[in-house]
Design an enzyme around this catalytic site. Structure first.
Site, PDB file in Angstrom:
ATOM      1  N   GLY A  24      -8.736  13.753 -42.752  1.00  0.00           N
ATOM      2  CA  GLY A  24      -7.603  13.516 -41.846  1.00  0.00           C
ATOM      3  C   GLY A  24      -7.938  12.380 -40.867  1.00  0.00           C
ATOM      4  O   GLY A  24      -7.133  11.472 -40.648  1.00  0.00           O
ATOM      5  N   HIS A  25      -9.132  12.423 -40.299  1.00  0.00           N
ATOM      6  CA  HIS A  25      -9.550  11.347 -39.384  1.00  0.00           C
ATOM      7  C   HIS A  25      -9.646  10.014 -40.136  1.00  0.00           C
ATOM      8  O   HIS A  25      -9.256   8.975 -39.613  1.00  0.00           O
ATOM      9  CB  HIS A  25     -10.936  11.650 -38.788  1.00  0.00           C
ATOM     10  CG  HIS A  25     -10.993  12.865 -37.913  1.00  0.00           C
ATOM     11  ND1 HIS A  25     -11.661  14.008 -38.278  1.00  0.00           N
ATOM     12  CD2 HIS A  25     -10.464  13.107 -36.683  1.00  0.00           C
ATOM     13  CE1 HIS A  25     -11.565  14.903 -37.305  1.00  0.00           C
ATOM     14  NE2 HIS A  25     -10.831  14.392 -36.331  1.00  0.00           N
ATOM     15  N   GLU A 138      -0.218  13.678 -36.639  1.00  0.00           N
ATOM     16  CA  GLU A 138       0.963  14.464 -36.267  1.00  0.00           C
ATOM     17  C   GLU A 138       0.689  15.959 -36.297  1.00  0.00           C
ATOM     18  O   GLU A 138       1.526  16.755 -35.890  1.00  0.00           O
ATOM     19  CB  GLU A 138       2.137  14.139 -37.206  1.00  0.00           C
ATOM     20  CG  GLU A 138       2.771  12.807 -36.876  1.00  0.00           C
ATOM     21  CD  GLU A 138       3.914  12.439 -37.795  1.00  0.00           C
ATOM     22  OE1 GLU A 138       4.174  13.186 -38.766  1.00  0.00           O
ATOM     23  OE2 GLU A 138       4.524  11.382 -37.560  1.00  0.00           O
ATOM     24  N   SER A 175      -8.496  20.375 -40.360  1.00  0.00           N
ATOM     25  CA  SER A 175      -8.872  20.530 -38.957  1.00  0.00           C
ATOM     26  C   SER A 175     -10.354  20.853 -38.883  1.00  0.00           C
ATOM     27  O   SER A 175     -10.876  21.572 -39.743  1.00  0.00           O
ATOM     28  CB  SER A 175      -8.076  21.688 -38.340  1.00  0.00           C
ATOM     29  OG  SER A 175      -8.665  22.092 -37.124  1.00  0.00           O
TER      30      SER A 175
END
Ligand code: PAF
Length: 269
Positions: A24-25, A138, A175
């Site tokens: 995600g990063h 988001e 996450s």
């Protein structure tokens, strides 16, 4: 360094993180690289945004592995300050940035002071790094809204870009906190997104009894083994209570699995 890049006409993209990087990063980094000639990533586990009894001490710190990933991703500069650099006079003495109202609901209500900590550190990081643009996920929908509002209200010269949530194959939003889940909880976790998809389907099909849909979803969460913190449908533009005619809605949820608090959201346009 950033000053010299800018004086050569290069645009600076910035990705603020708390480290323990995952794909995600890296998607945020890729987007920053697409939009700017130079990319700066910060890694700072910000004590100011954690409440008493939260996971500040336990938050995963994996700087060496993070550095390697950033090198491979072609990041130009890593900024990994210590708390003494960010808060030289100590946290108690720190001037704070408060974005009223939207900071007080949902995650802000469950985690008092959290968004003051986020807005303060992001404002400081922007001033330290001086980027032209910054990219945020988001997944932290409310955080992104707080940051956009802060940038607008304080006239900060930074373009804010939001990037779609990156998910595991089973739908669980990526996450760093997923790492806290044990095997059994990890099996249950994707149900959060599945239940949100069911709510989205009901809304897309014209269902406008928001209270009923929300409470049905909360019951499903409980049955799956979650302790729901909140599960709400809101206006996606200002997080106000939804009205029947709102064209953009967002489902926002936070729920505990054991001691792990997961958050997610889904836009319904
Ligand atoms: O989303 C995060 O990782 C953090 O809240 C942020 C934006 C880096 C501020 O500490």
């Amino acid at each position: 360094m950033v000053h010299s890049w800018r004086s050569h006409g290069e645009k600076i993209g910035f990705v603020p993180t708390m480290g323990n990087l995952h794909s995600g990063h890296l998607a945020l980094v890729t987007e920053a690289k697409r939009r700017a000639q130079r990319v700066v990533v910060s890694i700072f586990v910000n004590p100011l945004q954690f409440g008493a009894g939260e996971d500040f001490e336990d938050y995963p710190r994996t700087l060496d592995a993070d550095k390697q990933q950033l090198l491979e991703a072609g990041v130009d500069l890593l900024f990994a300050p210590t708390p003494e650099v960010v808060y030289p006079a100590g946290q108690a003495q720190q001037t704070r940035v408060e974005v009223p109202e939207i900071s007080d609901v949902l995650c802000g209500a469950s985690r008092p002071g959290h968004f003051v900590g986020v807005a303060t550190v992001v404002c400081k990081l922007f001033n330290m790094v001086q980027p032209d643009l910054a990219v945020f996920g988001e997944k932290d929908f409310q955080q992104l809204m707080v940051i956009r509002r802060m940038v607008e209200d304080l006239c900060l010269p930074v373009d804010i870009l939001g990037l779609k949530t990156v998910r595991e194959e089973d739908g669980l939003a990526k996450s760093s906190r997923n790492g806290y889940l044990n095997e059994e909880q990890r099996q249950i976790a994707p149900q959060l997104f599945r239940i949100m998809q069911q709510t989205a389907q009901a809304l897309a099909g014209g269902q406008r009894d928001f209270t009923r849909v929300e409470s049905e979803a909360r019951e499903k969460l409980l049955a799956a083994g979650f302790q729901p913190d909140y599960y709400v449908i809101r206006n996606a533009d200002d997080l106000a209570l939804p009205a029947e005619a709102d064209p953009r809605l967002v489902i926002l949820a936070a729920a505990h699995l054991g001691t792990t608090r997961l958050i997610d959201n889904l836009l319904v346009e």
